[in-house]
Design an enzyme around this catalytic site. Sequence first.
Site, PDB file in Angstrom:
ATOM      1  N   ASP A 172       5.006   9.321   6.844  1.00 23.09           N
ATOM      2  CA  ASP A 172       6.676   9.243   6.128  1.00 23.09           C
ATOM      3  C   ASP A 172       6.908  10.525   6.793  1.00 23.09           C
ATOM      4  OD1 ASP A 172       8.870   9.279   4.518  1.00 23.09           O
ATOM      5  OD2 ASP A 172       8.069   9.214   2.531  1.00 23.09           O
TER       6      ASP A 172
ATOM      7  N   CYS B 161      13.440   8.018   5.330  1.00 24.06           N
ATOM      8  CA  CYS B 161      14.358   7.199   4.584  1.00 24.06           C
ATOM      9  C   CYS B 161      15.937   7.820   4.522  1.00 24.06           C
ATOM     10  CB  CYS B 161      14.652   7.722   3.306  1.00 24.06           C
ATOM     11  SG  CYS B 161      14.322   9.735   3.281  1.00 24.06           S
TER      12      CYS B 161
ATOM     13  N   CYS C 270       2.494  13.205   6.327  1.00 24.88           N
ATOM     14  CA  CYS C 270       3.258  13.995   5.472  1.00 24.88           C
ATOM     15  C   CYS C 270       3.509  13.711   4.598  1.00 24.88           C
ATOM     16  CB  CYS C 270       4.589  13.562   6.439  1.00 24.88           C
ATOM     17  SG  CYS C 270       4.608  13.679   8.490  1.00 24.88           S
ATOM     18  N   ALA C 271       2.917  14.422   3.473  1.00 26.46           N
ATOM     19  CA  ALA C 271       2.365  14.374   2.035  1.00 26.46           C
ATOM     20  C   ALA C 271       3.593  14.522   1.147  1.00 26.46           C
ATOM     21  CB  ALA C 271       1.114  14.812   1.281  1.00 26.46           C
TER      22      ALA C 271
ATOM     23  N   GLY D 286       3.718  14.327  -2.922  1.00 26.56           N
ATOM     24  CA  GLY D 286       2.052  12.996  -3.289  1.00 26.56           C
ATOM     25  C   GLY D 286       2.818  11.916  -3.659  1.00 26.56           C
ATOM     26  N   GLY D 287       4.225  11.351  -4.340  1.00 28.11           N
ATOM     27  CA  GLY D 287       4.177  10.444  -4.690  1.00 28.11           C
ATOM     28  C   GLY D 287       3.786   9.429  -3.747  1.00 28.11           C
ATOM     29  N   LYS D 288       3.593   8.911  -2.461  1.00 30.18           N
ATOM     30  CA  LYS D 288       2.751   7.923  -2.029  1.00 30.18           C
ATOM     31  C   LYS D 288       1.748   8.431  -2.055  1.00 30.18           C
ATOM     32  CE  LYS D 288       6.979   7.497   1.124  1.00 30.18           C
ATOM     33  NZ  LYS D 288       7.579   8.870   0.356  1.00 30.18           N
TER      34      LYS D 288
ATOM     35  N   ASP E 269      -0.274  17.891   4.707  1.00 31.32           N
ATOM     36  CA  ASP E 269       1.551  17.857   4.792  1.00 31.32           C
ATOM     37  C   ASP E 269       1.234  19.858   4.881  1.00 31.32           C
ATOM     38  OD1 ASP E 269       4.303  17.477   3.226  1.00 31.32           O
ATOM     39  OD2 ASP E 269       4.633  19.524   3.440  1.00 31.32           O
TER      40      ASP E 269
END
Length: 423
Positions: free
Chosen positions: A301, A354, A230-231, A234-236, A254
């Site tokens: 995520d 989160c 679940c990009a 794209g930070g991760k 995604d």
Amino acid sequence: MLLTPFQLDSAIIALRTVLPLEYPADGILRHFFRENPLLGGQDRAFIAETVFGILRHRFFLESLTERITPRSLVLAYLVKFNGMNLRELTSLISESETKWLAEIKAIKLETLPLAIQAEFPEWLVEKLKQSMTDADILNLGFSLQKSAPLDLRVNTILAKRNQVLETLSQEGIEAQETPYSPCGIRLTGKPAINRHELFLSGKIEVQDEGSQLLGYLLAPKRGEMVVDFCAGAGGKSLLLGALMNSKGRLYAFDISEKRLNNLKPRFKRSGLSNLHAQRIANENDIKVKRLAGKIDRVLVDAPCSGLGTLRRNPDLKWRQSSQSIDELKAKQAAILSAAASLLKPGGRLVYATCSFLPEENQQVVQEFLNTHPQFSLLNCAELLAQQKIPLDTGEFLQLSPLLHQTDGFFAAALTRVEVTKLE
């Protein structure tokens, strides 16, 4: 600061624009600033701080009066939470407003109901009471009412952390190493870092330290096949690519074309060559199925309530509900199951949210393990210790703004048992 009539009126208009909360507050506010180009930098900073401050303390502010207006909310916030003296407002408010604001200033927060003190909706307090004491709920609420710091991730493909810290220091930007992430930097203030040369050249990205730790928990190696399921923007994915030293193959999946488009300029700056961003229709897309059993590491995520990010997104308290949590649980279970099918024997999957709600976290993982006996749980503290990260929150990674100065994060690490062990 001396408040001007223009700033007060602008803050009231901005709040009126944001308050229906049909869309995320930060997006509405960005649009408001674009529509009002005459606002200066100081004006925008004051408006943003006031609007988000009101959203953080809205339950208290709305409990004060039967007739709630954007003006009354702004004035009450400035006096109660922004430390503004009534004398500073004398020329801007009426006599009756002066009297009302004096009464508000005198209210003792500790005399109010738990939900108002914690600034949580009643449905959320009821959920939290199932696993937390009132004192813990209150401490969690207080920690989420504070403003979040600005964390950076150093792109280790292009720079070293000590070099970035030295550059920032030379320019008078106060910063320090994050306590846990080996590539994290925490800024003391909130400079416009997205216009800084370090950012424009791809040497740094804005990313909460908690989010960075997920990458180290997954710990992808050079040459592996890795999926960020679940990009989003794209930070991760960019962190995973850097940890792989741009060797191997990294898929960023995604369902949102828009989010993946936001990844493109970041990818271009990053210096990575092993990232492949792909839009999928859903978790059962053929692009997912053709990789079944071939992947070394998978990061999930998962879409979640986002309640762990209330410091940054206080409007989520009104944009989530008990019903939406139930809907998310079903989605999380489906995504976890589909993502797990990608793993080869001996592979590692990290499931993260989160959120601090057990329903989205431990319960989802336990139900998955109950129906997928070929998977077992790994100990997150041990995995982080292998990365020389001294952080022990037990079997699961559980981060909170109160204890760790990060957003609220949950993560579980799973492995697919080697076939020989099942025989």
